[in-house]
Design an enzyme around this catalytic site. Structure first.
Site, mmCIF file in Angstrom:
data_model
loop_
_atom_site.group_PDB
_atom_site.id
_atom_site.type_symbol
_atom_site.label_atom_id
_atom_site.label_comp_id
_atom_site.label_asym_id
_atom_site.label_seq_id
_atom_site.Cartn_x
_atom_site.Cartn_y
_atom_site.Cartn_z
ATOM 1 N N GLY A 70 0.805 -1.213 0.000
ATOM 2 C CA GLY A 70 0.000 0.000 0.000
ATOM 3 C C GLY A 70 0.843 1.269 0.000
ATOM 4 O O GLY A 70 0.537 2.230 -0.713
ATOM 5 N N SER A 71 1.911 1.271 0.773
ATOM 6 C CA SER A 71 2.729 2.490 0.863
ATOM 7 C C SER A 71 3.323 2.844 -0.497
ATOM 8 O O SER A 71 3.283 4.003 -0.924
ATOM 9 C CB SER A 71 3.861 2.303 1.881
ATOM 10 O OG SER A 71 3.333 2.023 3.158
ATOM 11 N N GLN A 179 -7.732 -0.225 3.326
ATOM 12 C CA GLN A 179 -8.615 -0.832 4.330
ATOM 13 C C GLN A 179 -9.931 -1.316 3.722
ATOM 14 O O GLN A 179 -10.730 -1.961 4.402
ATOM 15 C CB GLN A 179 -8.920 0.177 5.454
ATOM 16 C CG GLN A 179 -7.729 0.495 6.335
ATOM 17 C CD GLN A 179 -7.327 -0.656 7.257
ATOM 18 O OE1 GLN A 179 -8.147 -1.503 7.621
ATOM 19 N NE2 GLN A 179 -6.062 -0.703 7.628
ATOM 20 N N THR A 237 12.151 -7.834 -10.888
ATOM 21 C CA THR A 237 11.496 -9.113 -11.170
ATOM 22 C C THR A 237 10.250 -9.237 -10.309
ATOM 23 O O THR A 237 10.284 -8.995 -9.114
ATOM 24 C CB THR A 237 12.480 -10.276 -10.888
ATOM 25 O OG1 THR A 237 13.654 -10.043 -11.667
ATOM 26 C CG2 THR A 237 11.863 -11.618 -11.240
ATOM 27 N N CYS A 324 1.837 2.417 13.291
ATOM 28 C CA CYS A 324 2.953 3.328 13.043
ATOM 29 C C CYS A 324 3.102 4.314 14.191
ATOM 30 O O CYS A 324 4.186 4.775 14.477
ATOM 31 C CB CYS A 324 2.735 4.101 11.750
ATOM 32 S SG CYS A 324 1.798 3.212 10.540
HETATM 33 C C1 PLP Z 1 -1.708 -0.573 5.950
HETATM 34 C C2 PLP Z 1 -2.067 0.671 5.239
HETATM 35 C C3 PLP Z 1 -1.194 1.258 4.299
HETATM 36 C C4 PLP Z 1 0.180 0.708 4.041
HETATM 37 O O1 PLP Z 1 0.155 -0.524 3.374
HETATM 38 P P1 PLP Z 1 1.476 -1.434 3.382
HETATM 39 O O2 PLP Z 1 1.159 -2.548 2.458
HETATM 40 O O3 PLP Z 1 1.673 -1.878 4.791
HETATM 41 O O4 PLP Z 1 2.585 -0.574 2.884
HETATM 42 C C5 PLP Z 1 -1.606 2.378 3.634
HETATM 43 N N1 PLP Z 1 -2.826 2.921 3.869
HETATM 44 C C6 PLP Z 1 -3.690 2.392 4.742
HETATM 45 C C7 PLP Z 1 -5.020 3.009 4.924
HETATM 46 C C8 PLP Z 1 -3.332 1.262 5.466
HETATM 47 O O5 PLP Z 1 -4.194 0.739 6.347
#
Ligand code: PLP
Length: 396
Positions: A70-71, A179, A237, A324
């Protein structure tokens, strides 16, 4: 009793997702960029996964690129939209005060590079207002980025309305749906979403893999230079076992979404009712317009960290804000954004339940939280001041 109630931080991989990861690791080890058969089989599996994920959110396969989670998807979405804006002389971005740090920190970086950012308030209920978004959009706005559902308080934003407004104004709309994917129905066409971020480990898939959807015509900037993988937009990759396993997890999550949500909503509302009996406490975020798995409470006169440790001793894994911010002294920016003062925000508890939770476990959680809150208050100096009238209660 052992109860894992921190599914917003990460989820346990499903048995099918683990199996599919093992199978792919063992059998499809070829490099998808290689021309011989085992490479081409890997390539086929990769494209099959892309097509399946695209279909689930009503996108085209070529609109999906795989990321490390996600990040990364959030970073790439924002930096890409900023580059597109910059070329047109548009350097204004709109977001909200309670986004994930993957969004907020990227916006800080863009501000240092000459962009202007407007953060919309999310009000007491944890939801932005469409009229305030409409007022904030300017001639030079290049991007609106608003999360679909909040990771701390679970509140769900009016995504389709935001999408419609952005489409009318010709502004790119990105949503951090980490989420939401696998938990809420997503249709990027019907909801007018231009870009969307998702992460496998929030829907019982593996950690370190996710995807970014970007509508055809949106030119992505790459964060990682190298080979021509992912149409040149994300070198390296491909993590095929992770990608295939994520796809398995997502299909499974979508298949049981309705029944899982019905069950979790029932337990969520039961937990909210039970925890509301604790005096001088309050639910954070809208009571109904929230993820079925999210319960977030503030209890006056206690420290969230101590609460977590004592709950852990009773077998309950929970969180006090986001993973975090736990460990940091600053209270959660999300709780401050909905108007909680520092002291109250510090005494917060997030339970994010999974669909395997039972009514007995919910009862156990309610009893444990009641006891632990009473115990912590029994020697809290803040609580003493509140009780003696030296300080005024904020929560009724
Ligand atoms: C967990 C989360 C992220 C980050 O995702 P990762 O895969 O851990 O990098 C970003 N946004 C929200 C809303 C999240 O809950």
């Amino acid at each position: 009793m052992q109860i894992y109630a921190d599914n917003a931080a990460t989820t346990r991989m499903s048995a099918a997702a683990i199996e599919s990861m093992i199978q792919t690791t063992q059998n499809t080890y070829g490099n998808p960029s290689s021309l011989y058969t085992i490479g081409q089989v890997a390539k086929e599996e990769l494209e099959e996964a892309r097509a399946e994920i695209a279909a689930i959110i009503n996108a085209e396969p070529r609109e999906i690129i795989f990321t490390s989670g996600g990040s990364e998807a959030d970073n790439q979405a924002l930096l890409s939209a900023a580059m597109i804006g910059k070329k047109k002389g548009k350097k204004h971005i709109i977001s909200s005060m309670f986004e994930h740090h993957a969004i907020l920190h990227t916006l800080n970086k863009l501000e240092k590079n000459g962009f202007t950012v407007t953060l919309l308030p999310v009000h007491e209920n944890g939801i932005i207002r469409i009229d305030e978004l409409a007022d904030a959009i300017r001639e030079d706005t290049c991007l609106v980025t608003i999360m679909t559902a909040n990771n701390e308080i679970g509140t769900i934003q009016p995504i389709a309305e935001i999408g419609k407004l952005c489409r009318e104004k010709g502004v790119i709309f990105h949503t951090d749906a980490v989420q939401a994917v696998g938990h809420l129905p997503i249709d990027v066409k019907a909801q007018n979403i231009d870009m969307l971020s998702a992460s496998a480990h929030k829907f019982h898939g593996p950690k370190g893999v996710g995807f970014l959807y970007a509508k055809k015509g949106i030119v992505l900037s790459s964060l990682i230079e190298g080979g021509a993988q992912e149409r040149g937009k994300r070198a390296g990759t491909e993590n095929l076992p992770g990608i295939v396993s994520m796809t398995t997890a997502l299909k499974e999550a979508v298949d049981k979404m309705d029944s899982a949500n019905a069950h979790k909503t029932k337990i969520r509302d039961y937990l909210i009712k039970g925890l509301s009996q604790i005096p001088h406490s309050a639910l954070n975020g809208d009571a109904k317009n929230r993820l079925s798995g999210n319960i977030n409470f503030s209890f006056e006169g206690i420290e969230g960290e101590s609460l977590l440790i004592l709950l852990d001793q009773r077998g309950i894994s929970a969180s006090s804000g986001s993973a975090c911010t736990s460990g940091a002294l600053d209270p959660s920016h999300v709780l401050l954004a909905i108007g909680r003062i520092h002291d109250v925000a510090h005494g917060s508890l997030r339970l994010s339940i999974g669909d395997e939770i039972t009514m007995e476990e919910a009862d156990y959680i309610i009893e444990a939280v009641k006891e632990v809150v009473a115990y912590l208050r029994s020697f809290s100096p803040v609580w003493r001041d509140l009780m003696s009238g030296k300080k005024e209660f904020i929560l009724k």
